[in-house]
Design an enzyme around this catalytic site. Structure first.
Site, PDB file in Angstrom:
ATOM      1  N   ASP A   1       0.826  -1.209   0.000  1.00 23.91           N
ATOM      2  CA  ASP A   1       0.000   0.000   0.000  1.00 23.91           C
ATOM      3  C   ASP A   1       0.866   1.267   0.000  1.00 23.91           C
ATOM      4  O   ASP A   1       2.030   1.246   0.376  1.00 23.91           O
ATOM      5  CB  ASP A   1      -0.896   0.045   1.240  1.00 23.91           C
ATOM      6  CG  ASP A   1      -2.002  -0.995   1.195  1.00 23.91           C
ATOM      7  OD1 ASP A   1      -2.041  -1.775   0.234  1.00 23.91           O
ATOM      8  OD2 ASP A   1      -2.808  -1.012   2.143  1.00 23.91           O
ATOM      9  N   ASP A   2       0.205   2.360  -0.409  1.00 27.08           N
ATOM     10  CA  ASP A   2       0.698   3.745  -0.233  1.00 27.08           C
ATOM     11  C   ASP A   2       1.744   4.181  -1.244  1.00 27.08           C
ATOM     12  O   ASP A   2       2.280   5.289  -1.138  1.00 27.08           O
ATOM     13  CB  ASP A   2       1.256   3.976   1.171  1.00 27.08           C
ATOM     14  CG  ASP A   2       0.196   3.860   2.245  1.00 27.08           C
ATOM     15  OD1 ASP A   2      -0.983   3.682   1.888  1.00 27.08           O
ATOM     16  OD2 ASP A   2       0.539   3.939   3.441  1.00 27.08           O
TER      17      ASP A   2
ATOM     18  N   HIS B   1      -5.958   2.588  -4.314  1.00 25.16           N
ATOM     19  CA  HIS B   1      -5.879   2.911  -2.887  1.00 25.16           C
ATOM     20  C   HIS B   1      -6.372   4.344  -2.651  1.00 25.16           C
ATOM     21  O   HIS B   1      -5.874   5.029  -1.759  1.00 25.16           O
ATOM     22  CB  HIS B   1      -4.434   2.749  -2.409  1.00 25.16           C
ATOM     23  CG  HIS B   1      -4.297   2.536  -0.927  1.00 25.16           C
ATOM     24  ND1 HIS B   1      -5.082   1.658  -0.214  1.00 25.16           N
ATOM     25  CD2 HIS B   1      -3.443   3.095  -0.017  1.00 25.16           C
ATOM     26  CE1 HIS B   1      -4.715   1.674   1.055  1.00 25.16           C
ATOM     27  NE2 HIS B   1      -3.731   2.554   1.206  1.00 25.16           N
TER      28      HIS B   1
ATOM     29  N   HIS C   1       3.725  -2.357   3.067  1.00 21.97           N
ATOM     30  CA  HIS C   1       3.750  -1.007   2.504  1.00 21.97           C
ATOM     31  C   HIS C   1       5.035  -0.761   1.725  1.00 21.97           C
ATOM     32  O   HIS C   1       6.116  -1.193   2.145  1.00 21.97           O
ATOM     33  CB  HIS C   1       3.638   0.052   3.607  1.00 21.97           C
ATOM     34  CG  HIS C   1       2.326   0.012   4.339  1.00 21.97           C
ATOM     35  ND1 HIS C   1       2.101  -0.830   5.401  1.00 21.97           N
ATOM     36  CD2 HIS C   1       1.177   0.707   4.138  1.00 21.97           C
ATOM     37  CE1 HIS C   1       0.866  -0.657   5.850  1.00 21.97           C
ATOM     38  NE2 HIS C   1       0.279   0.261   5.092  1.00 21.97           N
TER      39      HIS C   1
END
Length: 716
Positions: free
Chosen positions: A93-94, A144, A245
């Protein structure tokens, strides 16, 4: 002064200015929107982000889904799926992050593993090459959101915008659009509450299915490599979607854990793949149409441009702040130096007994002329005459002065030709070698002339500026102008005196040697700021110009915004005319060179350039109110205000004024300065389009004359 023939004033520039401000605000707001990204899983909380709590919230299984991490809501009933045994779908993620995403990809490639990357749309625009590399190396993409927003807390329209912008961003960068979606601040299905479930249902209506996690490594907390590896390892050979992440902070522990996890579990028979491949389904990223690619590309350019605008504004604000602080420091240092000079001068006063002629040009100044002339005649100076030049007035000024029957007062009548012509008429008829030029609305104190001419004891001094004070300061507008005169004008004059580059002796009170005025061919008539033009000419003729703060003259300031606008418009436009006329001083030596290399750049920066940028700075401040922490803004604003208040208090003390008007300083900063900035905008546009501005006279009420003539010190 000859009459100017003026074309109609430009009006379209106000519309252009408004459109420019709106465009700037839109660009800054878009940048604020796309850059409002918080890294890590979960909402910001004490000690770092935290996942959505599950207390008092039904789990996914209680909402009709089977409890697996992959949720679909496009059927008659919600459905979920789990990874098969010994199958791990690594998810990141991110990202994309320019530092950590390439390193994560390198580790995956080294170990022959694939993963799914849930990317933030605004970061896709910033790093499209990384998204293309993700696909090129066989990995999968998911959404996301565009700004890493908590969609469960957003209104429906904002949820749709977040998902649509992200889909377009990925389409513009890769030619594909995504259908898998992981909401920020989420973790496992058990952590879903009713609001989160509702947000996932809404996302399904736009063609997305949700991917949560079986195992949340919480690597954003940097708990240690061993802890991350243990959190990512399924129990008893099961399969799992693992949440990690590749952006949002320092991911060095994530890299180290990944480098250990992949070979260890591979030896145990685990395979690492994408979410879709792990479920045996078709890829979740599909070819996008040309329209989607075009929208994404346009959005990327808009985001890039907005980032440039924001960066430019930050630089502008920083430069303006630094220049403002440097200006303040120089002003304060010069004020101290000037104060010592004045004290030394008055420790050894020189009695200047040369005769003085005071010249008063007047046009329709009936409200003040009697008080002006009486104050001049009442001066404690032995050899003084007063010449009043009636410049074609229609209100009987000449008759008023003659009816006073005062000694040593002459009245000269002439057809209306403008203030410079009236001054030159008075100069021609003056008998003295020292001349004091005074506006028709100005009232002197008894010692003003005596104090004003003391500086002529230095034979190098050719002209002296007095200290103009606002008499009608009872109303708010008058108080603001009073502060401006004391803080701005008088601090500047002390600085100019010390630096030897005084650009303006105010028309309200200034003293000149007759030979100086002969050298410069009298008061110039080709600019609207004849006082500035004349002072610059004196410097360029090689004479010193100084400031005598104890020589006080009371003047009536404009009492309405309309009158203030007209006065300052003329001042600003005339000052720019004078600066352009005397640009040759840049290459001169002596006093003229000091004017050219000190005074003119100072005027250009602080009276033209920075005021022109002020509307943009105010837009940036409004942007800050919407997108930056209010505590920081309040601290910065009150800090600057406190600094200005201390400076104002010091300036008032130097001028022996009361501190009472300081309460109006915050309102002056918010309201009054906007008018001054717009005056500069209007003046610059008038100059650029080639319009000529007519002489504009301020209407006088006589309030200053009443106050001072009655012997009452204006209230602060």
């Amino acid at each position: 002064m000859g009459r100017h023939i003026a074309r109609p004033d430009p009006r379209a520039h106000w519309l252009l200015l408004l459109l420019g401000i709106l465009a700037l605000f839109a660009a800054l707001s878009f940048h604020g929107y796309v850059s409002g990204v918080s890294g890590g899983t979960g909402r910001p909380a004490t000690g770092g982000p935290a996942a959505r709590p599950a207390t008092d919230a039904p789990a996914a299984s209680e909402s009709g889904a089977a409890g697996g991490p992959v949720l679909r809501f496009d059927g008659a009933a919600p459905a979920s799926r789990n990874m098969p045994g010994r199958t791990i779908a690594l998810t990141f993620d991110d990202g994309p992050d320019p530092v950590w995403t390439p390193r994560v990809l390198d580790v995956l490639r080294r170990h022959g593993a694939h993963a799914t990357f849930f990317v933030v749309g605004s970061r896709v625009h910033a790093h499209p090459e990384l998204v293309r590399r993700i696909l090129a190396e066989g990995h999968e993409l998911g959404s996301h959101t565009f700004t890493h927003a908590d969609i469960a807390a957003l209104p429906d329209w904002r949820r749709d915008v977040e998902l649509a912008l992200t889909r377009n961003a990925i389409a513009g960068a890769t030619g594909r659009h995504v259908t898998s979606f992981r909401p920020p601040f989420s973790s496992t299905p058990a952590a879903l509450d009713a609001a989160g479930m509702g947000a996932l249902r809404d996302a399904a209506e736009t063609g997305h299915f949700a991917v949560l996690a079986d195992l949340d490594t919480r690597d954003w907390q940097r708990p240690g490599v061993d802890r991350i590896v243990a959190s990512a390892t399924p129990e008893r050979g099961g399969g799992a979607v693992v949440l990690m992440h590749d952006g949002g902070g320092d991911r060095s522990q994530t890299l180290a854990a990944l480098d250990r996890l992949l070979p260890t579990l591979s030896k145990q028979g685990y395979r690492f793949t994408t979410v879709s491949a792990g479920l045996g389904a078709a890829r979740s990223d599909l070819p996008a149409g040309g329209a989607a690619e075009l929208r994404g590309t346009a959005l990327r350019y808009a985001q890039t441009a907005a980032g440039w605008v924001s960066a430019a504004m930050a630089v502008l604000l920083g430069v303006a702040l630094v220049l403002g602080l440097l200006r303040l420091a120089v002003q304060l240092v010069c004020a101290r130096i000037h104060l010592r000079r004045v004290r030394r001068r008055w420790q050894r006063p020189v009695e200047i007994l040369d005769s003085v002629t005071v010249i008063v040009p007047a046009y329709n100044e009936a409200a003040n002329i009697a008080a002006t002339v009486r104050s001049l005649v009442g001066s404690h100076y032995p050899a003084l005459e007063v010449i009043v030049v009636d410049d074609g007035s229609t209100d009987g000024i000449a008759d008023i002065v003659e009816s006073l029957g005062l000694p040593r007062v002459r009245v000269i009548r002439q057809a209306n030709a403008g203030k410079p012509a009236a001054l030159n008429t008075g100069i021609r008829h003056a008998r003295a070698d020292l001349l004091v030029l005074v506006d028709g609305d100005t009232v002197f104190q008894p010692d003003t002339v005596h104090r004003l001419v003391q500086g002529f004891a230095d034979p190098a001094v050719g002209a002296i500026s007095g200290n103009t004070k606002v008499a009608n300061r009872r109303r708010l507008l008058g108080r603001w102008q009073h502060l401006e005169y004391v803080i701005g004008f008088n601090l500047d004059r002390r600085m100019y005196d010390v630096l030897g580059c005084m650009p303006t002796i105010p028309g309200a009170i200034g003293a000149f040697r007759r030979e100086v005025l002969v050298d410069v061919a009298g008061v110039p008539t080709d600019t609207l700021a004849e006082d500035t033009d004349l002072t610059m000419s004196v410097l360029r003729s090689g004479w010193k110009v100084i400031y005598e703060e104890s020589a006080v003259a009371w003047t009536e300031a404009p009492s309405s915004l309309r009158q203030l606008w007209r006065q300052r418009y003329r001042w600003c436009y005339g000052t720019m005319q004078a600066m352009w006329k005397h640009r040759g001083a840049l290459a001169e030596r002596g006093p003229g060179g000091r004017l050219g290399r000190r005074g003119l750049p100072y005027l250009m920066i602080f009276q033209v350039v920075l005021p022109l940028t002020a509307p943009a700075v105010d837009v940036f401040a409004l942007y800050g109110l919407l997108f930056l922490p209010w505590s920081q803004l309040a601290l910065a604003w009150f800090g600057l205000l406190a600094l200005q208040a201390l400076t104002a208090a010091y300036a008032l003390r130097l001028d022996r004024e009361r501190f009472g008007p300081l309460w109006s300083l915050p309102f002056q900063q918010v309201l009054y300065r906007q008018v001054m900035y717009l005056v500069v905008v209007q003046s610059v546009v008038t100059a650029l389009v080639g319009n000529r501005l007519r002489w504009q006279r301020v209407t006088r009420t006589g309030e200053a004359a009443v106050l001072v003539d009655a012997g009452v010190r204006p209230a602060s």
